[in-house]
Design an enzyme around this catalytic site. Structure first.
Site, PDB file in Angstrom:
ATOM      1  N   TYR A 112      46.154  44.874  39.833  1.00 38.11           N
ATOM      2  CA  TYR A 112      46.402  43.632  39.072  1.00 38.11           C
ATOM      3  C   TYR A 112      47.373  43.915  37.916  1.00 38.11           C
ATOM      4  O   TYR A 112      48.358  43.188  37.730  1.00 38.11           O
ATOM      5  CB  TYR A 112      45.055  43.130  38.555  1.00 38.11           C
ATOM      6  CG  TYR A 112      45.098  41.917  37.650  1.00 38.11           C
ATOM      7  CD1 TYR A 112      45.540  40.684  38.118  1.00 38.11           C
ATOM      8  CD2 TYR A 112      44.642  42.005  36.329  1.00 38.11           C
ATOM      9  CE1 TYR A 112      45.532  39.563  37.281  1.00 38.11           C
ATOM     10  CE2 TYR A 112      44.629  40.890  35.501  1.00 38.11           C
ATOM     11  CZ  TYR A 112      45.080  39.679  35.978  1.00 38.11           C
ATOM     12  OH  TYR A 112      45.068  38.565  35.159  1.00 38.11           O
ATOM     13  N   GLN A 159      40.132  28.609  36.737  1.00 35.73           N
ATOM     14  CA  GLN A 159      39.547  28.586  35.383  1.00 35.73           C
ATOM     15  C   GLN A 159      40.508  28.000  34.352  1.00 35.73           C
ATOM     16  O   GLN A 159      40.138  27.140  33.560  1.00 35.73           O
ATOM     17  CB  GLN A 159      39.138  30.009  34.954  1.00 35.73           C
ATOM     18  CG  GLN A 159      38.318  30.000  33.672  1.00 35.73           C
ATOM     19  CD  GLN A 159      38.267  31.350  32.978  1.00 35.73           C
ATOM     20  OE1 GLN A 159      38.800  32.354  33.457  1.00 35.73           O
ATOM     21  NE2 GLN A 159      37.628  31.381  31.826  1.00 35.73           N
ATOM     22  N   LYS A 200      51.177  42.501  37.355  1.00 36.15           N
ATOM     23  CA  LYS A 200      51.559  41.731  36.163  1.00 36.15           C
ATOM     24  C   LYS A 200      52.754  42.392  35.464  1.00 36.15           C
ATOM     25  O   LYS A 200      53.656  41.697  34.983  1.00 36.15           O
ATOM     26  CB  LYS A 200      50.372  41.618  35.199  1.00 36.15           C
ATOM     27  CG  LYS A 200      49.268  40.695  35.673  1.00 36.15           C
ATOM     28  CD  LYS A 200      49.739  39.249  35.762  1.00 36.15           C
ATOM     29  CE  LYS A 200      48.642  38.296  36.195  1.00 36.15           C
ATOM     30  NZ  LYS A 200      49.130  36.944  36.480  1.00 36.15           N
ATOM     31  N   GLY A 243      47.637  26.383  41.354  1.00 37.14           N
ATOM     32  CA  GLY A 243      46.388  27.066  40.993  1.00 37.14           C
ATOM     33  C   GLY A 243      45.594  26.217  40.014  1.00 37.14           C
ATOM     34  O   GLY A 243      44.865  26.725  39.168  1.00 37.14           O
TER      35      GLY A 243
HETATM   36  P1  NAD Z   1      41.430  31.627  38.934  1.00 32.43           P
HETATM   37  O1  NAD Z   1      41.146  32.633  39.983  1.00 32.43           O
HETATM   38  O2  NAD Z   1      40.290  30.944  38.270  1.00 32.43           O
HETATM   39  O3  NAD Z   1      42.380  30.494  39.522  1.00 32.43           O
HETATM   40  C1  NAD Z   1      43.437  30.769  40.388  1.00 32.43           C
HETATM   41  C2  NAD Z   1      43.624  29.580  41.302  1.00 32.43           C
HETATM   42  O4  NAD Z   1      44.706  29.880  42.197  1.00 32.43           O
HETATM   43  C3  NAD Z   1      42.390  29.301  42.182  1.00 32.43           C
HETATM   44  O5  NAD Z   1      41.993  27.961  42.053  1.00 32.43           O
HETATM   45  C4  NAD Z   1      42.857  29.624  43.592  1.00 32.43           C
HETATM   46  O6  NAD Z   1      42.296  28.786  44.574  1.00 32.43           O
HETATM   47  C5  NAD Z   1      44.363  29.382  43.477  1.00 32.43           C
HETATM   48  N1  NAD Z   1      45.108  30.087  44.508  1.00 32.43           N
HETATM   49  C6  NAD Z   1      44.865  31.317  45.023  1.00 32.43           C
HETATM   50  N2  NAD Z   1      45.764  31.609  45.980  1.00 32.43           N
HETATM   51  C7  NAD Z   1      46.598  30.549  46.071  1.00 32.43           C
HETATM   52  C8  NAD Z   1      47.716  30.247  46.866  1.00 32.43           C
HETATM   53  N3  NAD Z   1      48.156  31.112  47.805  1.00 32.43           N
HETATM   54  N4  NAD Z   1      48.349  29.067  46.685  1.00 32.43           N
HETATM   55  C9  NAD Z   1      47.918  28.191  45.766  1.00 32.43           C
HETATM   56  N5  NAD Z   1      46.834  28.402  44.970  1.00 32.43           N
HETATM   57  C10 NAD Z   1      46.194  29.578  45.138  1.00 32.43           C
HETATM   58  O7  NAD Z   1      42.380  32.322  37.862  1.00 32.43           O
HETATM   59  P2  NAD Z   1      42.571  31.947  36.326  1.00 32.43           P
HETATM   60  O8  NAD Z   1      41.575  32.709  35.539  1.00 32.43           O
HETATM   61  O9  NAD Z   1      42.661  30.496  36.162  1.00 32.43           O
HETATM   62  O10 NAD Z   1      43.973  32.655  36.059  1.00 32.43           O
HETATM   63  C11 NAD Z   1      45.198  31.963  36.146  1.00 32.43           C
HETATM   64  C12 NAD Z   1      46.312  32.907  35.783  1.00 32.43           C
HETATM   65  O11 NAD Z   1      46.090  33.415  34.464  1.00 32.43           O
HETATM   66  C13 NAD Z   1      46.421  34.150  36.686  1.00 32.43           C
HETATM   67  O12 NAD Z   1      47.766  34.511  36.808  1.00 32.43           O
HETATM   68  C14 NAD Z   1      45.699  35.208  35.895  1.00 32.43           C
HETATM   69  O13 NAD Z   1      46.161  36.489  36.211  1.00 32.43           O
HETATM   70  C15 NAD Z   1      46.074  34.827  34.489  1.00 32.43           C
HETATM   71  N6  NAD Z   1      45.133  35.364  33.507  1.00 32.43           N
HETATM   72  C16 NAD Z   1      43.855  34.890  33.454  1.00 32.43           C
HETATM   73  C17 NAD Z   1      42.975  35.411  32.516  1.00 32.43           C
HETATM   74  C18 NAD Z   1      41.554  34.926  32.413  1.00 32.43           C
HETATM   75  O14 NAD Z   1      40.773  35.482  31.642  1.00 32.43           O
HETATM   76  N7  NAD Z   1      41.180  33.871  33.128  1.00 32.43           N
HETATM   77  C19 NAD Z   1      43.404  36.421  31.640  1.00 32.43           C
HETATM   78  C20 NAD Z   1      44.696  36.906  31.755  1.00 32.43           C
HETATM   79  C21 NAD Z   1      45.569  36.343  32.672  1.00 32.43           C
HETATM   80  C1  AKB Z   2      40.581  39.912  34.158  1.00 31.43           C
HETATM   81  O1  AKB Z   2      39.554  40.374  33.616  1.00 31.43           O
HETATM   82  O2  AKB Z   2      41.050  40.321  35.217  1.00 31.43           O
HETATM   83  C2  AKB Z   2      41.312  38.807  33.417  1.00 31.43           C
HETATM   84  C3  AKB Z   2      42.417  39.385  32.617  1.00 31.43           C
HETATM   85  C4  AKB Z   2      42.123  39.996  31.310  1.00 31.43           C
HETATM   86  O3  AKB Z   2      43.550  39.363  33.041  1.00 31.43           O
HETATM   87  N1  AKB Z   2      40.384  38.071  32.633  1.00 31.43           N
END
Ligand code: NAD
Ligand code: AKB
Length: 329
Positions: free
Chosen positions: A161, A31, A165, A27
């Site tokens: 979601y 972001q 988690k 992934g």
């Molecule tokens: P994102 O959606 O920006 O990135 C996820 C990446 O995973 C994407 O590039 C997508 O193409 C890739 N992906 C999707 N399906 C896939 C697959 N089958 N195989 C391989 N790659 C695949 O998400 P993010 O914001 O970078 O979040 C990353 C992790 O952090 C997630 O587990 C998310 O739940 C967690 N998280 C994020 C936030 C936030 O604010 N960004 C907050 C809490 C938790």
């Molecule tokens: C979302 O809004 O889904 C994420 C998170 C808090 O896990 N940024």
């Protein structure tokens, strides 16, 4: 190889033995993935951090190290890559976030659960050194405390979601205690960043607002003005992740996932902060389906366990994050 910490923006908890590790980031085009991959490459060396994703390589990663196209749902191919690349650690970031998850609950459950189980199984079979998998403040639901939500409390998530988690946290805990897999996790708050775009979360408004403020001096927010949520600036989130992963295993008492806290603000408050830099900026509010998701989450988080166990401390608050975002966008 010598890595100069002074220029990295990341301080390790202790010196890292960089020669032994080979890391797979799944992934990596997302972001968090883009910034985490770049930070890990700065520490472990470009060749030792393999970026992978279902979609194409993010342009910010191009030329900075190895990239493989990989679907985390294809366990066989994932296993082949782990063996072929001599992987010792996996950072699993592929997931479907809260807002997109409510549009397709089956897909969100399937990816968020099966992707994690594939990685945990392979980590056990190949005796990987460590696994990182992020959870979220989305595990908490309307019955959890709204203010300073503790590490352990009533947890009854109402989004798919959040359910995925919470279940994932207990799979991590299970694989650690049952099979000895050194899997570590953080419950990230909403993450704010300028390098790569957010991927379908409820907290995404706090990124959109900066883009719209700079480009059009106005923004229509999909949450109400008084919606307080826990948030964190990406440099703090990357540092938290690396500090957790570099901490001695004996310091990691929580094997589900750690609360970490950065800041808490509402759309009205962040708009007021932006107005200090862009006086003509205006905001309007048209709440949509994401309001119910936000309302189900806590407004602020207690992270004393992370502070006590592995020395976590945030650096950015709302004013310093706002200044940095507007300078860098
Ligand atoms: P994102 O959606 O920006 O990135 C996820 C990446 O995973 C994407 O590039 C997508 O193409 C890739 N992906 C999707 N399906 C896939 C697959 N089958 N195989 C391989 N790659 C695949 O998400 P993010 O914001 O970078 O979040 C990353 C992790 O952090 C997630 O587990 C998310 O739940 C967690 N998280 C994020 C936030 C936030 O604010 N960004 C907050 C809490 C938790
Ligand atoms: C979302 O809004 O889904 C994420 C998170 C808090 O896990 N940024």
């Amino acid at each position: 190889m010598h890595f100069n910490w002074a220029f990295s923006g990341i301080r390790p908890a202790k010196p890292i033995n960089m020669s032994k590790e080979k890391i797979l980031v799944i992934g990596a085009s997302g972001q968090i993935g883009v910034e985490l991959t770049l930070a890990l490459r700065a520490i472990y060396g470009n060749a030792n951090v393999v970026a992978s994703d279902l979609r194409e390589e993010n342009e910010l990663l191009r030329g900075s190290g190895p990239y493989v196209s990989l679907d985390v749902m294809n366990k066989e191919m994932l296993h082949v890559q782990v063996i072929r690349q001599n992987i010792t650690q996996i950072y699993l970031l592929a997931a479907i976030l809260s807002a997109t998850g409510e549009k397709n609950p089956n897909l969100a459950w399937h990816l968020n659960m099966q992707g994690l189980l594939n990685v945990l199984d392979i980590a056990r079979e190949e005796k990987l050194q460590k696994v990182y998998w992020p959870s979220s403040i989305a595990v908490f639901g309307p019955t959890s405390p709204k203010q300073n939500c503790p590490q352990q409390t009533i947890i009854e998530p109402t989004t798919v979601y959040g359910i995925s988690k919470y279940a994932g946290e207990f799979w991590c805990n299970y694989f650690h205690h049952r099979f000895g897999v050194d899997v570590r996790s953080i419950r990230y708050p909403g993450l704010i960043s300028y390098k790569s775009a957010p991927g379908g979360g409820t907290t995404d408004y706090a990124i959109e607002i900066f883009h719209e403020a700079k480009e059009h001096q106005k923004y229509t927010c999909f949450l109400r003005e008084d919606t307080y949520l826990p948030m964190m600036y990406m440099p703090d989130a990357i540092r938290a992740t690396i500090e957790l992963m570099e901490a001695p295993s004996s310091r990691i008492a929580v094997r589900t996932s750690y609360n970490v806290s950065g800041m808490s603000f509402s759309p009205r408050e962040i708009a007021a902060e932006i107005q200090k830099h862009i006086p003509g900026f205006t905001i309007a509010y048209t709440p949509d389906y994401r309001q119910a998701i936000a309302d189900s989450w806590p407004q602020s988080i207690d992270d004393s366990a992370a502070r006590h166990d592995w020395g976590w401390k945030n650096e950015f608050d709302l004013p310093s994050m706002t200044t940095d975002m507007l300078e860098n966008l």
